[in-house]
Write a protein that holds these residues in place. Structure first.
Motif, PDB file in Angstrom:
ATOM      1  N   LYS A  72       0.805  -1.222   0.000  1.00  0.00           N
ATOM      2  CA  LYS A  72       0.000   0.000   0.000  1.00  0.00           C
ATOM      3  C   LYS A  72       0.837   1.270   0.000  1.00  0.00           C
ATOM      4  O   LYS A  72       0.351   2.333  -0.387  1.00  0.00           O
ATOM      5  N   ASP A  73       2.111   1.173   0.423  1.00  0.00           N
ATOM      6  CA  ASP A  73       2.947   2.372   0.471  1.00  0.00           C
ATOM      7  C   ASP A  73       3.629   2.669  -0.862  1.00  0.00           C
ATOM      8  O   ASP A  73       4.435   3.596  -0.953  1.00  0.00           O
ATOM      9  N   LEU A  74       3.322   1.880  -1.885  1.00  0.00           N
ATOM     10  CA  LEU A  74       3.899   2.033  -3.237  1.00  0.00           C
ATOM     11  C   LEU A  74       5.412   1.827  -3.253  1.00  0.00           C
ATOM     12  O   LEU A  74       6.089   2.268  -4.183  1.00  0.00           O
ATOM     13  N   LYS A  75       5.935   1.131  -2.241  1.00  0.00           N
ATOM     14  CA  LYS A  75       7.377   0.894  -2.188  1.00  0.00           C
ATOM     15  C   LYS A  75       7.765  -0.489  -2.700  1.00  0.00           C
ATOM     16  O   LYS A  75       8.921  -0.890  -2.629  1.00  0.00           O
ATOM     17  N   GLY A  76       6.810  -1.234  -3.216  1.00  0.00           N
ATOM     18  CA  GLY A  76       7.144  -2.497  -3.858  1.00  0.00           C
ATOM     19  C   GLY A  76       7.885  -2.243  -5.164  1.00  0.00           C
ATOM     20  O   GLY A  76       7.688  -1.211  -5.811  1.00  0.00           O
ATOM     21  N   ASN A  77       8.750  -3.160  -5.536  1.00  0.00           N
ATOM     22  CA  ASN A  77       9.554  -2.985  -6.744  1.00  0.00           C
ATOM     23  C   ASN A  77       9.167  -4.027  -7.791  1.00  0.00           C
ATOM     24  O   ASN A  77       9.456  -5.208  -7.621  1.00  0.00           O
ATOM     25  N   PRO A  78       8.523  -3.599  -8.883  1.00  0.00           N
ATOM     26  CA  PRO A  78       8.134  -4.562  -9.911  1.00  0.00           C
ATOM     27  C   PRO A  78       9.224  -4.856 -10.936  1.00  0.00           C
ATOM     28  O   PRO A  78       9.046  -5.744 -11.786  1.00  0.00           O
ATOM     29  N   ARG A  79      10.324  -4.146 -10.879  1.00  0.00           N
ATOM     30  CA  ARG A  79      11.354  -4.285 -11.912  1.00  0.00           C
ATOM     31  C   ARG A  79      12.081  -5.619 -11.780  1.00  0.00           C
ATOM     32  O   ARG A  79      12.501  -6.021 -10.698  1.00  0.00           O
ATOM     33  N   GLY A  80      12.260  -6.294 -12.898  1.00  0.00           N
ATOM     34  CA  GLY A  80      13.019  -7.538 -12.926  1.00  0.00           C
ATOM     35  C   GLY A  80      12.300  -8.670 -12.228  1.00  0.00           C
ATOM     36  O   GLY A  80      11.172  -8.542 -11.750  1.00  0.00           O
ATOM     37  N   TRP A  81      12.991  -9.822 -12.182  1.00  0.00           N
ATOM     38  CA  TRP A  81      12.424 -11.004 -11.538  1.00  0.00           C
ATOM     39  C   TRP A  81      13.124 -11.257 -10.207  1.00  0.00           C
ATOM     40  O   TRP A  81      14.302 -10.945 -10.056  1.00  0.00           O
ATOM     41  N   PRO A  82      12.433 -11.822  -9.244  1.00  0.00           N
ATOM     42  CA  PRO A  82      13.067 -12.090  -7.941  1.00  0.00           C
ATOM     43  C   PRO A  82      14.156 -13.153  -8.055  1.00  0.00           C
ATOM     44  O   PRO A  82      14.082 -14.050  -8.904  1.00  0.00           O
ATOM     45  N   GLN A  83      15.172 -13.045  -7.197  1.00  0.00           N
ATOM     46  CA  GLN A  83      16.224 -14.051  -7.173  1.00  0.00           C
ATOM     47  C   GLN A  83      15.682 -15.403  -6.722  1.00  0.00           C
ATOM     48  O   GLN A  83      16.142 -16.450  -7.176  1.00  0.00           O
ATOM     49  N   ARG A  84      14.719 -15.369  -5.823  1.00  0.00           N
ATOM     50  CA  ARG A  84      14.064 -16.591  -5.347  1.00  0.00           C
ATOM     51  C   ARG A  84      12.570 -16.464  -5.628  1.00  0.00           C
ATOM     52  O   ARG A  84      11.809 -15.986  -4.787  1.00  0.00           O
ATOM     53  N   PRO A  85      12.128 -16.859  -6.825  1.00  0.00           N
ATOM     54  CA  PRO A  85      10.701 -16.718  -7.151  1.00  0.00           C
ATOM     55  C   PRO A  85       9.838 -17.607  -6.273  1.00  0.00           C
ATOM     56  O   PRO A  85      10.264 -18.670  -5.809  1.00  0.00           O
ATOM     57  N   GLY A  86       8.629 -17.163  -6.033  1.00  0.00           N
ATOM     58  CA  GLY A  86       7.688 -17.966  -5.273  1.00  0.00           C
ATOM     59  C   GLY A  86       7.031 -19.015  -6.149  1.00  0.00           C
ATOM     60  O   GLY A  86       7.215 -19.046  -7.376  1.00  0.00           O
ATOM     61  N   ALA A  87       6.239 -19.866  -5.505  1.00  0.00           N
ATOM     62  CA  ALA A  87       5.570 -20.943  -6.240  1.00  0.00           C
ATOM     63  C   ALA A  87       4.425 -20.420  -7.088  1.00  0.00           C
ATOM     64  O   ALA A  87       4.003 -21.070  -8.040  1.00  0.00           O
ATOM     65  N   GLY A  88       3.899 -19.242  -6.754  1.00  0.00           N
ATOM     66  CA  GLY A  88       2.794 -18.680  -7.503  1.00  0.00           C
ATOM     67  C   GLY A  88       1.456 -19.293  -7.120  1.00  0.00           C
ATOM     68  O   GLY A  88       1.382 -20.258  -6.354  1.00  0.00           O
ATOM     69  N   ALA A  89       0.389 -18.705  -7.638  1.00  0.00           N
ATOM     70  CA  ALA A  89      -0.946 -19.269  -7.444  1.00  0.00           C
ATOM     71  C   ALA A  89      -1.115 -20.406  -8.438  1.00  0.00           C
ATOM     72  O   ALA A  89      -0.895 -20.221  -9.636  1.00  0.00           O
ATOM     73  N   GLY A  90      -1.482 -21.590  -7.954  1.00  0.00           N
ATOM     74  CA  GLY A  90      -1.538 -22.709  -8.882  1.00  0.00           C
ATOM     75  C   GLY A  90      -2.218 -23.931  -8.334  1.00  0.00           C
ATOM     76  O   GLY A  90      -2.852 -23.891  -7.275  1.00  0.00           O
ATOM     77  N   LYS A  91      -2.054 -25.021  -9.074  1.00  0.00           N
ATOM     78  CA  LYS A  91      -2.677 -26.291  -8.719  1.00  0.00           C
ATOM     79  C   LYS A  91      -1.747 -27.440  -9.097  1.00  0.00           C
ATOM     80  O   LYS A  91      -0.853 -27.285  -9.933  1.00  0.00           O
ATOM     81  N   GLN A  92      -1.989 -28.573  -8.494  1.00  0.00           N
ATOM     82  CA  GLN A  92      -1.328 -29.804  -8.909  1.00  0.00           C
ATOM     83  C   GLN A  92      -1.942 -30.266 -10.235  1.00  0.00           C
ATOM     84  O   GLN A  92      -3.169 -30.232 -10.393  1.00  0.00           O
ATOM     85  N   VAL A  93      -1.093 -30.688 -11.172  1.00  0.00           N
ATOM     86  CA  VAL A  93      -1.583 -31.213 -12.449  1.00  0.00           C
ATOM     87  C   VAL A  93      -1.726 -32.723 -12.277  1.00  0.00           C
ATOM     88  O   VAL A  93      -0.791 -33.496 -12.526  1.00  0.00           O
ATOM     89  N   LEU A  94      -2.867 -33.121 -11.807  1.00  0.00           N
ATOM     90  CA  LEU A  94      -3.101 -34.504 -11.425  1.00  0.00           C
ATOM     91  C   LEU A  94      -3.197 -35.409 -12.648  1.00  0.00           C
ATOM     92  O   LEU A  94      -3.837 -35.072 -13.639  1.00  0.00           O
ATOM     93  N   GLY A  95      -2.549 -36.568 -12.562  1.00  0.00           N
ATOM     94  CA  GLY A  95      -2.618 -37.557 -13.623  1.00  0.00           C
ATOM     95  C   GLY A  95      -1.682 -37.318 -14.788  1.00  0.00           C
ATOM     96  O   GLY A  95      -1.671 -38.093 -15.746  1.00  0.00           O
ATOM     97  N   ALA A  96      -0.875 -36.249 -14.728  1.00  0.00           N
ATOM     98  CA  ALA A  96       0.012 -35.918 -15.837  1.00  0.00           C
ATOM     99  C   ALA A  96       1.363 -36.596 -15.695  1.00  0.00           C
ATOM    100  O   ALA A  96       1.857 -36.805 -14.593  1.00  0.00           O
TER     101      ALA A  96
END
Length: 218
Positions: A72-96
């Motif tokens: 909310k303080d606008l101090k987040g940095n969107p530039r570039g990719w993180p050195q340690r990316p998170g898993a993200g919002a997702g799901k297990q791909v079952l049966g694949a």
């Protein structure tokens, strides 16, 4: 031989063939597909589809809002990719089985624009998904044999998709950077009359109005 016995043998042979050639050959039950966006650069995923090495399609393995931080303080940095990316919002791909291709179509709400990208998973990455490694998990302070069974996809304005492979307790390794293309029909395949899925959150809107979109950083 009776017909019932013949049927039973046929079912057993089919089951054994499935164990030999199907997803059961993986050293874990399933792998995960997750997606995220840089800070404030909100994304709506229309579909994320997976195709495994047996050419089976798993449509809409993931859809909806990509993981994101919007301080909310606008101090987040969107530039570039993180050195340690998170898993993200997702799901297990079952049966694949192991993944061969990931297709993503998404709405970049920050611009707004709709993109699609085809992400080919290299053979070396699939081999890495089968390799167990000793790892120390800080969450429970234990040494385990871990596997890189999580594909994390970062989606950025301009149609950039960046992919990593990681394990719950193992570091991420680069998979690919793909330049997606504009979907000319627009959001929702043209069925929404150009209307995007969601409005920007106030924090994202304020950040972009003040600082713009750092297209050259991804």
């Amino acid at each position: 031989m009776s017909s019932s016995r013949t049927l039973l043998l046929a079912v057993m042979m089919f089951w054994l063939a499935g164990c030999a050639n199907g997803p059961h050959r993986l050293p874990y039950d399933s792998w995960r597909l997750g997606l995220f966006a840089p800070n404030y650069m909100e994304v709506w995923i229309e579909t994320a589809d997976a195709v495994d090495v047996q050419d089976r399609a798993f449509r809409r393995a993931m859809s909806g809002i990509a993981a994101i931080n919007t301080p909310k303080d606008l101090k987040g940095n969107p530039r570039g990719w993180p050195q340690r990316p998170g898993a993200g919002a997702g799901k297990q791909v079952l049966g694949a089985d192991l993944p061969r291709l990931i297709y993503v179509r998404w709405q970049s709400l920050a611009e707004p624009q709709t993109y699609e990208a085809y992400i080919i998973i290299p053979e070396a990455i699939r081999e890495a998904m089968l390799k167990g490694e000793k790892a120390f998990c800080e969450a429970d302070a234990k040494w385990i044999t871990d596997y890189r069974k999580m594909l994390s996809v970062g989606l950025a304005p301009g149609g950039v998709a960046k992919v990593w492979l990681m394990g719950p307790c193992l570091s991420a390794i680069d998979v690919a950077r793909v330049q997606g293309s504009v979907v000319k029909k627009g959001p929702d395949g043209g069925r929404s009359n150009g209307q995007y899925a969601l409005p920007l959150e106030p924090e994202s809107k304020a950040y972009i109005e003040k600082y713009g979109i750092p297209y050259d950083s991804w």
